[in-house]
Design an enzyme around this catalytic site. Structure first.
Site, short mmCIF file in Angstrom:
data_model
loop_
_atom_site.label_atom_id
_atom_site.label_comp_id
_atom_site.label_asym_id
_atom_site.label_seq_id
_atom_site.Cartn_x
_atom_site.Cartn_y
_atom_site.Cartn_z
N GLY A 461 0.80 -1.21 0.00
CA GLY A 461 0.00 0.00 0.00
C GLY A 461 0.83 1.26 0.00
O GLY A 461 0.30 2.36 -0.13
N ALA A 504 12.20 1.09 -0.51
CA ALA A 504 12.28 2.13 -1.54
C ALA A 504 13.72 2.43 -1.91
O ALA A 504 14.05 2.60 -3.10
CB ALA A 504 11.57 3.40 -1.08
N GLN A 657 2.38 8.64 2.94
CA GLN A 657 3.10 7.78 3.87
C GLN A 657 3.24 8.45 5.24
O GLN A 657 3.02 7.83 6.28
CB GLN A 657 4.50 7.47 3.32
CG GLN A 657 4.55 6.30 2.36
CD GLN A 657 4.57 4.99 3.11
OE1 GLN A 657 3.58 4.57 3.67
NE2 GLN A 657 5.71 4.33 3.10
N LYS A 719 15.68 8.33 0.99
CA LYS A 719 15.71 7.83 2.36
C LYS A 719 14.40 7.11 2.64
O LYS A 719 13.37 7.44 2.06
CB LYS A 719 15.85 8.98 3.37
CG LYS A 719 17.14 9.77 3.27
CD LYS A 719 17.21 10.81 4.37
CE LYS A 719 18.50 11.62 4.31
NZ LYS A 719 18.61 12.56 5.44
N GLY A 722 8.92 5.08 5.66
CA GLY A 722 7.73 4.32 5.99
C GLY A 722 7.33 4.38 7.45
O GLY A 722 6.18 4.16 7.79
N GLU A 723 8.29 4.70 8.33
CA GLU A 723 8.01 4.63 9.76
C GLU A 723 8.20 5.96 10.50
O GLU A 723 7.66 6.15 11.58
CB GLU A 723 8.91 3.56 10.39
CG GLU A 723 8.55 2.17 9.92
CD GLU A 723 9.68 1.17 10.06
OE1 GLU A 723 9.53 0.24 10.86
OE2 GLU A 723 10.69 1.31 9.36
#
Length: 757
Positions: A461, A504, A657, A719, A722-723
């Site tokens: 996603g 990524a 994101q 970079k 996602g978190e």
């Protein structure tokens, strides 16, 4: 040799969007096959003990039932190989021991899902229960010190704390959280002779492939795992789970394809969770705002079997300039389902304690919280002294504060009001190291002008289909409509997991490498041909645009890729691309613990990533809250997140994101908590009706701004983000609550009773 127009960075719509909104995207739950059977799982209703008998006759005689599997008739299977980050679960149904509530103890396979579910309810189980340890406050618990061999130390924190003008000594707690992706985890398995084909809700297809090959004693090339679309994961899909093994076992035993779809309650016990933590944070400072000591000790819950690497204090030594720092982890093993990595694992919990304590320091010395962080800004990595590959955290503070209107904040708690509401401003900084692994991709240029890119990654996603399409289009100077990206198949070139904020970076650089190799191969063909306008050209002489290579000094002299293929008599050209962690990739992680103190696990982690210098993403979150002190109502009014994301591949998806991460952070701060019955181990809120997550009414307008420059550590300059959107949100909200009310809350989630006057 560069493209003349950039596609990277543009906010293109998702290329997989039409397939998703029309229902053409095939998730594992959608997969069907001739002769497909359906499985239902039976779970233990007690936490620890032994199954003394299990009666299956009624289930076996139920309509549509093809097989019932228990420890009495399941074949022996091998345990997959252990690894550092994603250890395998115990092989299911091998004996009568039960290690946690919800452990699978039987499986029913039937013609329909309804028949399997009904028959599973007919199975009767007798057992002998044993005493269970289910929470951090259970009596007589023993903790393991330095369980991951990653404890860190520099200077003398104890002496510095004794000499400090101001010391904050506080205890913080965070509760266990469930992943709760929208898509229920599911598996479809079928055997073609000795070949196993598995569709799975996984973030790590190659781990599933390699593990199942070991379980069933077959070679890896006889296992194919497919995961082109995954309905969310948040880390739950990074490991092999028991239902996957059982589904493949059942399909082999009955000779027909089998599908297993977990129920929502089974998702709470079968695919991991964020562990609970207790943290003691001590911070010492001088009156001028200089931080002189940080001592961070964290105790986290773990299962007695199959634990993951989950350090909570790992990032603390890498965050601020301070000569005396100590980070220590402890682990308490309980009779609970195994935890799993969950978005921002360890950092989400550890940052809450650190950034809250820093806010307390700022209040104690009367300094603005942003100024305190800037005064202790680490221009180089604090643990190694090495320069960051890039770092714009200071710009995150500056631009975030300006965009938010931080200057309008009055420092005294309870000094800002809007009618009945107490208004508070809070903020937190974030340092986050991503994890990159080796990656491969292939790229095929075709004689119809289209390009096929292939790699075995997954898209959960986050937008992998789209950003990799953009990277390929950018590198080749093509319109993205001419690029097709295939993923989610272990038959494709190997890619790493979609996790650790690393896919990524790994995948975009592998595809970028493939585009370079493709243009070099095409140019080599044209350059050697006297009839080509590119005859004699080298890479430094040309540029690419519009699907053609042309001379840089004369754009009219060039050839299309199609023409070059035609002249060479080829219908297509296929090249490979790859990426690997650079020798600077994991330096932030390396610097998070003293090299001389690393144990075997720490050394393996560093050696696996070949890292020396620090790299990572940075962010600052600013939040306004409103609190009704009479009713304890809390509203997150608005947020600004300033993020150093390096090269942004797609501004729209990158913003999405960060927004998604922030929403997860709001959930961690205000709502999410797994509650467990201390008698049986049963999770009492294992549905989305009872386990609260943020909904639209809980989420304000979220503003995201990207700062900084492309990262020098990799060719694309990207970079992982996602978190980082989640980490820091809880601390920022808690700090805003203190500003609004004067109450310092140190336990997540924050509750209504804590907010009431």
């Amino acid at each position: 040799m560069t493209p003349e127009s950039r596609v990277i960075g543009l906010g293109l719509d998702r290329v997989d969007g039409p397939a998703k909104v029309t229902g053409a995207a095939t998730y594992t739950m959608d997969v069907t096959a001739d002769g497909l059977l359906h499985a239902a799982l039976v779970r233990s209703t007690f936490a620890v003990g032994t199954i003394t008998s299990i009666e299956t006759a009624q289930a076996e005689a139920a309509p549509g039932v093809v097989a019932v599997f228990t420890r009495h008739n399941v074949p022996r299977m091998k345990k997959p190989s252990w690894n550092l980050l994603t250890p395998p679960p115990p092989v299911p149904l091998q004996d009568g021991s039960v290690h946690h509530y919800g452990q699978y103890i039987a499986m029913v396979v039937a013609e329909t899902h309804q028949q399997a579910t009904a028959a599973a309810a007919l199975i009767r189980v007798d057992h002998e229960a044993a005493g269970a340890s289910l929470s951090l406050d259970a009596p007589a618990l023993k903790s393991r010190t330095n369980p991951y061999f990653l404890d860190a130390k520099r200077g003398d924190a104890e002496s510095a704390l004794t000499a400090a003008d101001v010391v904050i000594d506080a205890t913080f707690t965070t509760q266990a959280n469930a992943h709760n992706p929208l898509g229920l985890f599911s598996t479809v398995a079928r055997w073609d002779g000795e070949h196993l084909i598995v569709h799975d809700s996984t973030q790590n297809p190659y781990l599933i492939r390699d593990s199942l090959a070991k379980v069933f004693s077959i070679s890896k090339d006889k296992v194919q795992v497919l995961a082109p679309y995954v309905g969310g994961g948040f880390g739950a899909g990074l490991r092999l789970w028991q239902h996957v093994i059982l589904t493949a076992m059942a399909a082999r035993a009955v000779g027909r394809p089998v599908k297993t779809v977990l129920t929502r309650p089974q998702m709470f016990t079968g695919i991991g969770h964020r562990p609970a933590t207790i943290q003691r944070m001590r911070v010492g400072a001088r009156r001028d705002g200089t931080i002189t000591a940080i001592d961070h000790e964290a105790t986290s819950t773990a299962a007695k079997v199959a634990n993951v690497l989950y350090p909570v204090t790992l990032t603390t030594p890498a965050t601020y300039r301070c000569d005396n720092v100590r980070g220590r982890d402890r682990q308490v093993r309980l009779d609970i389902p195994s935890p799993a990595h969950m978005r921002g694992p360890g950092e989400a919990e550890g940052n809450f304690a650190l950034e809250t304590a820093l806010d307390e320091v700022a209040c104690a010395i009367g300094m603005d919280p942003v100024e305190l962080r800037m005064r202790n800004y680490a221009k180089v990595h604090p643990q190694t002294g090495l320069a960051w590959s890039s770092k714009a955290l200071d710009e995150c503070y500056r631009q975030g504060a300006e965009r938010f209107g931080w200057a309008g904040r009055t420092p005294q708690p309870r000094s800002m009001r809007d009618g009945q509401w107490l208004v508070g401003y809070g903020m937190a900084g974030v340092t986050y190291s991503h994890f990159q692994a080796k990656c491969q991709a292939s790229l095929t240029v075709r004689d119809d002008g289209t390009v096929l890119v292939r790699s075995g990654a997954t898209d959960i996603g986050q937008g992998t289909y789209t950003v990799i399409t953009q990277v390929a289009a950018d590198g080749l100077g093509l319109d993205p409509v001419n690029i097709r990206f295939e993923l989610g198949d272990t038959g494709l070139p190997r890619a790493p997991q979609a996790g650790g904020s690393g896919l990524a970076t790994a995948l975009s650089n592998a595809v970028h490498d493939a585009t370079v190799n493709a243009i070099e191969a095409l140019l080599a063909s044209a350059s050697a041909d006297p009839a080509s306008p590119l005859h004699g050209c080298s890479a430094r002489d040309v540029a690419v645009a519009g699907g053609r290579i042309h001379r840089e000094d004369d754009a009219s002299r060039g050839e299309t890729y199609v023409a070059i293929l035609a002249r060479s008599g080829r219908s297509e050209l296929t090249v490979e691309g790859s990426s690997a962690p650079s020798r600077a990739e994991i330096g932030a992680l390396l610097g998070s613990f003293a090299v001389s103190r690393m144990g075997r696990a720490g050394r393996r982690l560093v050696e696996a990533t070949h890292a020396i210098a620090p790299a990572g993403a940075f962010a600052a979150h600013f939040v306004e809250v409103r609190v009704d002190p009479q009713l304890g109502r809390l509203r997150v009014q608005r947020m600004v997140s300033a993020v150093d994301a390096g090269q942004v591949l797609n501004e729209k998806l990158a913003r999405s994101q960060i927004i998604g991460g922030v929403v997860g952070g709001i959930g961690q701060a205000l709502f999410e908590e797994i509650t467990t019955d201390v008698g049986s181990g049963r999770i009492s809120n294992a549905t989305l009706a009872d386990y609260l997550v943020p909904v639209n009414a809980d989420v304000p307008d979220l503003d995201v701004v990207f700062v900084g420059e492309p990262d020098s550590d990799n060719a694309v300059g990207v970079k992982g983000i996602g978190e980082i959107g989640l980490v820091g949100v809880a601390a920022a909200i808690g700090n805003a609550i203190h500003h609004a009310t004067g109450k310092r809350l140190r336990s997540l989630p924050f509750t209504i009773t804590e907010l009431m006057d």
